[in-house]
Every structure is written in C-alpha cells, then in structure tokens.
Design a protein around this motif. Structure first.
Motif, PDB file in Angstrom:
ATOM      1  N   ARG A   1       1.051  -1.043   0.328  1.00 31.77           N
ATOM      2  CA  ARG A   1      -0.454   0.022  -0.250  1.00 31.77           C
ATOM      3  C   ARG A   1       0.892   1.300  -0.249  1.00 31.77           C
ATOM      4  N   LEU A   2       1.452   1.161   0.430  1.00 30.43           N
ATOM      5  CA  LEU A   2       2.367   2.536   1.376  1.00 30.43           C
ATOM      6  C   LEU A   2       3.190   2.808  -0.489  1.00 30.43           C
ATOM      7  N   LEU A   3       3.871   1.356  -0.928  1.00 30.73           N
ATOM      8  CA  LEU A   3       4.215   1.872  -2.438  1.00 30.73           C
ATOM      9  C   LEU A   3       3.770   2.132  -3.738  1.00 30.73           C
ATOM     10  N   GLY A   4       2.546   1.893  -3.677  1.00 32.80           N
ATOM     11  CA  GLY A   4       1.248   1.246  -4.528  1.00 32.80           C
ATOM     12  C   GLY A   4       1.793   0.613  -5.468  1.00 32.80           C
ATOM     13  N   TYR A   5       2.251  -0.679  -5.265  1.00 32.31           N
ATOM     14  CA  TYR A   5       2.259  -2.315  -5.677  1.00 32.31           C
ATOM     15  C   TYR A   5       1.304  -3.130  -5.565  1.00 32.31           C
ATOM     16  N   THR A   6       1.082  -4.390  -6.025  1.00 33.27           N
ATOM     17  CA  THR A   6       0.048  -5.478  -6.196  1.00 33.27           C
ATOM     18  C   THR A   6       1.330  -6.519  -5.202  1.00 33.27           C
ATOM     19  N   ARG A   7       0.886  -7.501  -5.279  1.00 34.86           N
ATOM     20  CA  ARG A   7       0.963  -8.912  -5.348  1.00 34.86           C
ATOM     21  C   ARG A   7       1.386  -9.606  -6.765  1.00 34.86           C
ATOM     22  N   GLY A   8       0.564  -9.005  -7.580  1.00 38.77           N
ATOM     23  CA  GLY A   8       0.914  -9.332  -8.657  1.00 38.77           C
ATOM     24  C   GLY A   8       2.477  -8.992  -9.282  1.00 38.77           C
ATOM     25  N   ASP A   9       2.399  -7.545  -8.317  1.00 37.57           N
ATOM     26  CA  ASP A   9       3.934  -6.667  -9.190  1.00 37.57           C
ATOM     27  C   ASP A   9       5.508  -8.008  -8.241  1.00 37.57           C
ATOM     28  N   LEU A  10       4.773  -8.077  -7.267  1.00 37.16           N
ATOM     29  CA  LEU A  10       5.586  -8.910  -6.271  1.00 37.16           C
ATOM     30  C   LEU A  10       5.849 -10.529  -7.042  1.00 37.16           C
ATOM     31  N   ALA A  11       4.603 -10.406  -7.087  1.00 40.13           N
ATOM     32  CA  ALA A  11       5.355 -12.277  -7.831  1.00 40.13           C
ATOM     33  C   ALA A  11       5.681 -11.933  -9.146  1.00 40.13           C
ATOM     34  N   ASP A  12       5.202 -11.175  -9.874  1.00 41.86           N
ATOM     35  CA  ASP A  12       6.122 -11.071 -11.027  1.00 41.86           C
ATOM     36  C   ASP A  12       7.486 -10.435 -11.370  1.00 41.86           C
ATOM     37  N   GLY A  13       7.780 -10.092  -9.899  1.00 41.47           N
ATOM     38  CA  GLY A  13       9.944  -9.637  -9.783  1.00 41.47           C
ATOM     39  C   GLY A  13       9.645  -8.189 -10.015  1.00 41.47           C
ATOM     40  N   ARG A  14       8.729  -6.972  -9.989  1.00 41.83           N
ATOM     41  CA  ARG A  14       8.386  -5.957 -10.349  1.00 41.83           C
ATOM     42  C   ARG A  14       9.065  -5.172  -9.224  1.00 41.83           C
ATOM     43  N   LEU A  15       9.210  -5.733  -7.775  1.00 37.66           N
ATOM     44  CA  LEU A  15       9.560  -4.242  -6.842  1.00 37.66           C
ATOM     45  C   LEU A  15      10.387  -5.370  -6.617  1.00 37.66           C
ATOM     46  N   ARG A  16      11.579  -4.281  -6.599  1.00 37.75           N
ATOM     47  CA  ARG A  16      13.124  -4.885  -5.813  1.00 37.75           C
ATOM     48  C   ARG A  16      13.860  -3.603  -5.296  1.00 37.75           C
ATOM     49  N   TRP A  17      14.413  -4.176  -4.182  1.00 42.57           N
ATOM     50  CA  TRP A  17      14.669  -3.349  -3.091  1.00 42.57           C
ATOM     51  C   TRP A  17      16.291  -2.419  -3.749  1.00 42.57           C
ATOM     52  N   ASP A  18      16.833  -2.635  -5.212  1.00 45.24           N
ATOM     53  CA  ASP A  18      17.799  -2.036  -5.467  1.00 45.24           C
ATOM     54  C   ASP A  18      17.674  -1.281  -6.258  1.00 45.24           C
ATOM     55  N   THR A  19      15.759  -1.254  -6.805  1.00 48.07           N
ATOM     56  CA  THR A  19      15.024  -0.058  -8.004  1.00 48.07           C
ATOM     57  C   THR A  19      14.274   0.613  -7.172  1.00 48.07           C
ATOM     58  N   ILE A  20      13.662   0.365  -6.245  1.00 44.09           N
ATOM     59  CA  ILE A  20      12.770   1.005  -5.977  1.00 44.09           C
ATOM     60  C   ILE A  20      13.890   2.278  -4.454  1.00 44.09           C
ATOM     61  N   THR A  21      15.051   1.936  -4.270  1.00 43.49           N
ATOM     62  CA  THR A  21      15.704   3.100  -3.802  1.00 43.49           C
ATOM     63  C   THR A  21      16.397   4.188  -4.290  1.00 43.49           C
ATOM     64  N   PRO A  22      16.309   5.426  -4.189  1.00 45.16           N
ATOM     65  CA  PRO A  22      16.750   6.031  -4.893  1.00 45.16           C
ATOM     66  C   PRO A  22      18.434   6.486  -4.876  1.00 45.16           C
ATOM     67  N   ALA A  23      19.057   6.849  -5.896  1.00 41.83           N
ATOM     68  CA  ALA A  23      20.611   6.340  -5.921  1.00 41.83           C
ATOM     69  C   ALA A  23      20.952   7.070  -5.033  1.00 41.83           C
ATOM     70  N   ARG A  24      20.613   8.020  -4.364  1.00 43.23           N
ATOM     71  CA  ARG A  24      21.033   8.606  -3.171  1.00 43.23           C
ATOM     72  C   ARG A  24      21.010   7.982  -1.803  1.00 43.23           C
ATOM     73  N   TRP A  25      21.448   7.418  -1.935  1.00 42.65           N
ATOM     74  CA  TRP A  25      20.171   5.594  -1.094  1.00 42.65           C
ATOM     75  C   TRP A  25      21.582   4.370  -1.048  1.00 42.65           C
ATOM     76  N   GLN A  26      21.924   4.522  -2.286  1.00 45.26           N
ATOM     77  CA  GLN A  26      23.298   2.981  -2.297  1.00 45.26           C
ATOM     78  C   GLN A  26      23.628   2.979  -1.915  1.00 45.26           C
ATOM     79  N   ALA A  27      24.888   4.429  -1.075  1.00 45.59           N
ATOM     80  CA  ALA A  27      26.026   3.391  -0.476  1.00 45.59           C
ATOM     81  C   ALA A  27      24.972   3.011   1.240  1.00 45.59           C
ATOM     82  N   THR A  28      23.523   3.856   1.634  1.00 47.17           N
ATOM     83  CA  THR A  28      23.367   3.649   3.026  1.00 47.17           C
ATOM     84  C   THR A  28      23.096   1.829   2.761  1.00 47.17           C
ATOM     85  N   ASP A  29      22.421   2.063   1.786  1.00 47.19           N
ATOM     86  CA  ASP A  29      21.792   0.200   1.396  1.00 47.19           C
ATOM     87  C   ASP A  29      23.312  -0.631   1.474  1.00 47.19           C
ATOM     88  N   ALA A  30      24.425  -0.326   1.302  1.00 44.68           N
ATOM     89  CA  ALA A  30      25.958  -1.068   1.322  1.00 44.68           C
ATOM     90  C   ALA A  30      25.760  -1.243   2.326  1.00 44.68           C
TER      91      ALA A  30
END
Length: 93
Positions: free
Chosen positions: A26-55
């Motif tokens: 709900r927060l991100l506006g995705y569906t279970r179908g998006d999740l099942a199809d692999g469209r929801l990935r933490w590395d693509t929903i993370t804006p570039a400026r947060w990549q170092a934080t994620d690392a």
C-alpha cells in the motif's frame, strides 16, 4: 503477513523482494502481482542517493546478523519518494 501496520519485507541478496506485507505494498503502490512478477526490487525502489546507505546496511547485516534502523526513502510506483525507517536481521535458511 498482514497483522501489522508496520512494513515487513523479506529480501534476497540479489535485490529481489521475496515477500512483503500489505502495509508495504500500500505504501509504495504495488500489488501482489507486481511482487510475484519480480517488478518490486529493493535495489530499484531505492533512489541513487541511498545506495551507499543500503551498502552499509548490507555490510552490517553480513558482519553482525542485524542492522539498526536507518532513515532513508524508497521510490513508490508513482515516482514519489516515501520516507521510511529500515532495519534488518538475517534469517537462517
């Protein structure tokens, strides 16, 4: 999976989101179908400026098995940035 208003996500090391509760979807506006199809990935929903934080979070998880909460943001399906507080723990296979 859906008993909490807090978002809960299970991630794979390669960036796939294996599962997420309804609060996250709900927060991100995705569906279970998006999740099942692999469209929801933490590395693509993370804006570039947060990549170092994620690392840094990933390194802490590998070293300690848990990472304390960190403020950052994710990009919702509609393009807006959503502030979040993320922490993590490794689960045994």
């Amino acid at each position: 999976r859906n008993a909490s208003n807090a978002g809960v996500v299970m991630l794979a090391p390669d960036g796939r989101i294996l599962d997420a509760n309804d609060a996250v979807l709900r927060l991100l506006g995705y569906t279970r179908g998006d999740l099942a199809d692999g469209r929801l990935r933490w590395d693509t929903i993370t804006p570039a400026r947060w990549q170092a934080t994620d690392a840094a979070i990933a390194a802490t998880l590998r070293a300690r098995g848990a990472a304390p909460p960190v403020e950052k943001s994710y990009r919702a399906r509609d393009g807006r940035e959503v502030p979040v507080l993320v922490g993590g723990a490794l689960l045994a296979p």
